[in-house]
Design an enzyme around this catalytic site. Structure first.
Site, short mmCIF file in Angstrom:
data_model
loop_
_atom_site.label_atom_id
_atom_site.label_comp_id
_atom_site.label_asym_id
_atom_site.label_seq_id
_atom_site.Cartn_x
_atom_site.Cartn_y
_atom_site.Cartn_z
N ARG A 34 106.76 36.28 55.10
CA ARG A 34 106.55 36.76 53.75
C ARG A 34 107.83 37.35 53.16
NH1 ARG A 34 104.17 36.17 49.04
NH2 ARG A 34 104.48 38.04 47.80
N CYS A 54 102.09 36.01 56.44
CA CYS A 54 100.70 36.47 56.56
C CYS A 54 99.85 36.03 55.37
CB CYS A 54 100.66 37.99 56.69
SG CYS A 54 101.57 38.86 55.41
#
Length: 205
Positions: free
Chosen positions: A38, A62
């Site tokens: 991320r 995620c």
């Protein structure tokens, strides 16, 4: 791997990583590297500020529901960047970033980091309002200040960044990971075990 792709020299020495970014020569990051985590979106501001161009895809990592990057784009546009998003592709260009007023609708950690990294060498003063206040933001500002950046207000909702002409290399110890520390402490509490956690900073928990 992303730093090496951009042209940096990266060497692991025990628990230390040595990065030499003087030879950066690229502005693009491949999709297969971007989608691994991320936080890869944090490269957008620095690459754009350093090279005047940026080309990368949306980050991966995620899957915790929608994780838009619109605040990152908004913040960089306030500094004079021309950014477009076509599907998962983000492209940007600028002829030198300039200071400006960035008013975040909510205190996003990532957008605050991108704005900080892009504005430290921008021309003029940047006022970052509704900035994130997490310890990681404070730690990032401390490192940038050690490198020669002119920043004040970290830990509050308003951060002022006065652009400087140059930054220098630095030896810096990153703060302990408070999320990992809290995870170990929670595991100890759940199992009723005894755990000694070395290196954590209680004031961050």
């Amino acid at each position: 791997e992303i730093l090496r792709h951009l042209g940096c020299s990266v060497v692991w020495e025990g628990d230390m990583v040595r990065v030499d970014a003087r030879s950066i020569r690229r502005h693009d990051i491949p999709k297969e590297l971007m989608e691994r985590m991320r936080s890869s979106v944090i490269f957008l501001g620095p690459v754009l500020a350093r090279t005047g161009r940026a080309e990368m895809t949306l980050p991966g990592g995620c899957e915790l529901g929608p994780r838009p990057v619109d605040l990152h784009l908004m913040a960089l546009r306030q500094l004079g960047a021309d950014l477009t998003q076509t599907g998962s592709l983000i492209e940007g260009a600028c002829k030198g970033l300039r200071g400006g007023l960035i008013q975040l609708p909510f205190p996003s950690v990532g957008a605050t980091e991108n704005a900080l990294l892009a504005s430290v060498r921008a021309d003029g003063v940047t006022l970052l309002c509704n900035a994130a206040r997490e310890p990681e933001i404070v730690d990032l500002v401390h490192m940038l200040r050690t490198m020669g950046a002119d920043i004040e207000g970290e830990g509050s909702g308003t951060i002022t960044i006065r652009g400087v002409k140059t930054l220098s290399g630095v030896r810096y110890s990153v703060m302990p990971d408070r999320i990992a520390a809290a995870t170990y402490l929670a595991a100890a509490a759940i199992t009723g075990g005894d755990v000694t956690l070395l290196g954590a900073r209680p004031q961050d928990l």
